[in-house]
Write a protein that holds these residues in place. Structure first.
Motif, PDB file in Angstrom:
ATOM      1  N   ASN A 227       0.806  -1.221   0.000  1.00 54.06           N
ATOM      2  CA  ASN A 227       0.000   0.000   0.000  1.00 54.06           C
ATOM      3  C   ASN A 227       0.839   1.271   0.000  1.00 54.06           C
ATOM      4  N   ILE A 228       2.026   1.238  -0.600  1.00 54.62           N
ATOM      5  CA  ILE A 228       2.836   2.457  -0.673  1.00 54.62           C
ATOM      6  C   ILE A 228       2.016   3.564  -1.349  1.00 54.62           C
ATOM      7  N   GLY A 229       2.090   4.757  -0.769  1.00 49.14           N
ATOM      8  CA  GLY A 229       1.384   5.894  -1.349  1.00 49.14           C
ATOM      9  C   GLY A 229      -0.075   5.998  -0.969  1.00 49.14           C
ATOM     10  N   ASN A 230      -0.597   5.013  -0.231  1.00 46.13           N
ATOM     11  CA  ASN A 230      -1.983   5.070   0.229  1.00 46.13           C
ATOM     12  C   ASN A 230      -2.022   5.515   1.690  1.00 46.13           C
ATOM     13  N   ARG A 231      -3.093   6.187   2.069  1.00 43.26           N
ATOM     14  CA  ARG A 231      -3.261   6.563   3.468  1.00 43.26           C
ATOM     15  C   ARG A 231      -3.614   5.325   4.278  1.00 43.26           C
ATOM     16  N   VAL A 232      -2.862   5.083   5.343  1.00 40.94           N
ATOM     17  CA  VAL A 232      -3.130   3.919   6.189  1.00 40.94           C
ATOM     18  C   VAL A 232      -3.012   4.327   7.657  1.00 40.94           C
ATOM     19  N   SER A 233      -3.539   3.487   8.521  1.00 42.34           N
ATOM     20  CA  SER A 233      -3.465   3.706   9.965  1.00 42.34           C
ATOM     21  C   SER A 233      -3.354   2.345  10.630  1.00 42.34           C
ATOM     22  N   PRO A 234      -2.848   2.283  11.866  1.00 45.43           N
ATOM     23  CA  PRO A 234      -2.789   1.003  12.582  1.00 45.43           C
ATOM     24  C   PRO A 234      -4.161   0.331  12.676  1.00 45.43           C
ATOM     25  N   VAL A 253       0.293  -3.464  15.877  1.00 41.49           N
ATOM     26  CA  VAL A 253       0.562  -2.904  14.553  1.00 41.49           C
ATOM     27  C   VAL A 253       1.360  -1.611  14.675  1.00 41.49           C
ATOM     28  N   ASP A 254       0.956  -0.752  15.591  1.00 38.79           N
ATOM     29  CA  ASP A 254       1.654   0.522  15.783  1.00 38.79           C
ATOM     30  C   ASP A 254       3.107   0.286  16.183  1.00 38.79           C
ATOM     31  N   ARG A 255       3.334  -0.676  17.040  1.00 36.99           N
ATOM     32  CA  ARG A 255       4.687  -1.015  17.488  1.00 36.99           C
ATOM     33  C   ARG A 255       5.531  -1.522  16.311  1.00 36.99           C
ATOM     34  N   TYR A 256       4.930  -2.353  15.474  1.00 38.88           N
ATOM     35  CA  TYR A 256       5.666  -2.881  14.328  1.00 38.88           C
ATOM     36  C   TYR A 256       5.954  -1.784  13.292  1.00 38.88           C
ATOM     37  N   LEU A 257       5.023  -0.861  13.132  1.00 32.54           N
ATOM     38  CA  LEU A 257       5.257   0.267  12.218  1.00 32.54           C
ATOM     39  C   LEU A 257       6.453   1.094  12.674  1.00 32.54           C
ATOM     40  N   GLN A 282      -3.224  11.472  11.712  1.00 35.43           N
ATOM     41  CA  GLN A 282      -3.726  10.141  11.375  1.00 35.43           C
ATOM     42  C   GLN A 282      -3.639   9.878   9.878  1.00 35.43           C
ATOM     43  N   GLN A 283      -3.635   8.593   9.544  1.00 33.33           N
ATOM     44  CA  GLN A 283      -3.653   8.120   8.154  1.00 33.33           C
ATOM     45  C   GLN A 283      -2.527   8.742   7.321  1.00 33.33           C
ATOM     46  N   ASN A 284      -1.306   8.470   7.743  1.00 37.46           N
ATOM     47  CA  ASN A 284      -0.152   8.913   6.984  1.00 37.46           C
ATOM     48  C   ASN A 284       0.147   7.935   5.857  1.00 37.46           C
ATOM     49  N   LYS A 285       1.135   8.286   5.034  1.00 36.18           N
ATOM     50  CA  LYS A 285       1.521   7.427   3.916  1.00 36.18           C
ATOM     51  C   LYS A 285       2.912   6.857   4.177  1.00 36.18           C
TER      52      LYS A 285
END
Length: 405
Positions: A227-234, A253-257, A282-285
């Motif tokens: 999902n490179i370039g897409n807005r995502v969140s934990p 998920v947040d920890r792994y990010l 929120q919802q960074n790329k």
């Protein structure tokens, strides 16, 4: 075998020579940090620096295993110091040394010590360490090869390719210098990249975060790379993985990010409200440090080319010294990148092609909504009508832009 001179990085080191600052070079594993030090040491020798003035230690070499604690490291270096000359001290992959900052800090206090060090993650210069060395170091954030470096460093038999063929080769083989240095083909490159991925995952993330469920970490990694370039969140990642029968909670998920971005295999582009000039939380790329590494780990599709180009442009803007954010306007429309440096800011839209009139209209729309007079660019692969001016919005061929043309 050829060695690629990383001119801008070398100039940074030369510009900081003999200044009483610890020089820190950070970057993902195998992006060329050790080779950069080799090139810089050659420069020092050419400038008349004697071999006895240079102390070089690489802590991924078992030869220096006994020095992976600050006290024996300091004692070893102290014995080698020349009292009446400047000493150039290179500490490669210094994160392997326990409390290395104590040794480095003491060396810094000596007027005849010029200290350089590298590390393969973002966290080795964070937290308490950064506090201890605050105001005493300057950092160079290093990336793998730019397309311009790749282009100029190709072997003689590949120099006859067109610029487009060279760019396709860049996307196929990767930006990691070792692949170009040894003239690898696609098969060897793929094996090498998998080795980098496994090393980063196991040494820089699993070991540091004490991850017990490696499969979940890999699932999160592949989701981000897909999902490179897409807005995502934990929350979105956790929800998607759960729907696929792969249970994971938002905190994990947040920890792994954080682990992925700290390992420098993934970069986060924070969203930026252009009108309000404020950061959105929120919802960074996210973007991969190397698009070929990304492509061997996830199944691509034809529509990926726009996001792959976006990834390449994002990394290039970082190389050119910009802070790079994902732009957003009040009506929800997006600008791919807001690039900010000491001279101001620029806006970038990236698209594989805008030869279709509706696509061109859509890509220009967000840029036209921006009321300020900072430069605005549209980058595409188009060769026909590759350069144009749309009421101040400059359309450029992305390959020429990457080559600085």
């Amino acid at each position: 075998m050829q060695r690629i001179n990383r001119i801008s990085y070398l100039e940074w080191l030369i510009g900081h020579k003999d200044k009483q600052l610890i020089k820190v070079v950070s970057g993902v594993r195998r992006c060329g940090k050790s080779t950069l030090f080799d090139i810089y040491r050659d420069y020092l020798r050419q400038e008349g620096i004697e071999e006895s003035q240079i102390i070089s230690l690489n802590f991924e070499d078992i030869e220096y295993e006994d020095l992976c604690d600050y006290r024996p490291l300091y004692d070893f270096i102290k014995m080698k110091l020349l009292p009446d000359k400047m000493n150039y001290i290179f500490l490669d992959e210094v994160q392997h040394v326990k409390e290395f900052e104590k040794a480095v800090n003491t060396l810094f206090l000596s007027e005849n010590c010029d200290v350089y060090m590298t590390g393969s993650n973002a966290y080795f210069m964070s937290g308490e360490l950064a506090t201890r060395l605050s105001g005493r170091y300057t950092e160079l954030k290093m990336l793998p090869l730019s397309f311009a470096e790749f282009y100029s460093g190709l072997s003689e038999e590949r120099q006859g390719l067109t610029k487009t063929e060279k760019f396709n080769l860049y996307l196929e083989l990767s930006s990691f210098p070792y692949i170009l240095r040894y003239n690898y083909g696609p098969k060897e490159a793929k094996e090498y990249l998998r080795d980098i991925y496994n090393t980063v995952l196991l040494k820089d993330i699993v070991a540091r975060l004490r991850v017990s469920d490696v499969n979940t970490l890999e699932n999160v990694t592949k989701f981000i790379l897909h999902n490179i370039g897409n807005r995502v969140s934990p929350t979105k990642i956790a929800g998607t993985l759960k729907s696929q029968g792969k249970s994971v909670d938002q905190k994990t998920v947040d920890r792994y990010l954080r682990g992925l971005t700290d390992s420098l295999i993934v970069y986060e582009a924070v969203r930026y409200n252009i009108k309000g000039k404020q950061f959105l939380t929120q919802q960074n790329k996210y973007y991969a440090v190397d698009v070929t590494l990304r492509n061997i780990l996830v199944r691509g599709k034809d529509s990926d080319i726009g996001h792959i180009l976006e990834n390449v442009v994002y990394l290039e803007l970082l190389r050119r010294g910009h802070e790079v954010y994902a732009g957003q306007l009040d009506d929800g429309s997006e600008v791919d990148f807001v690039a900010i440096n000491s001279q101001g800011m620029c806006y970038y839209q990236v698209s594989a092609t805008t030869l279709d009139e509706e696509t061109l209209k859509r890509e220009l729309a967000s840029l036209r909504k921006i009321a300020d007079n900072y430069p605005k660019y549209l980058l595409t692969l188009d060769e026909v009508f590759g350069n144009a001016d749309y009421e101040g919005i400059q359309k450029k061929n992305v390959i020429d832009w990457l080559l600085g043309r």
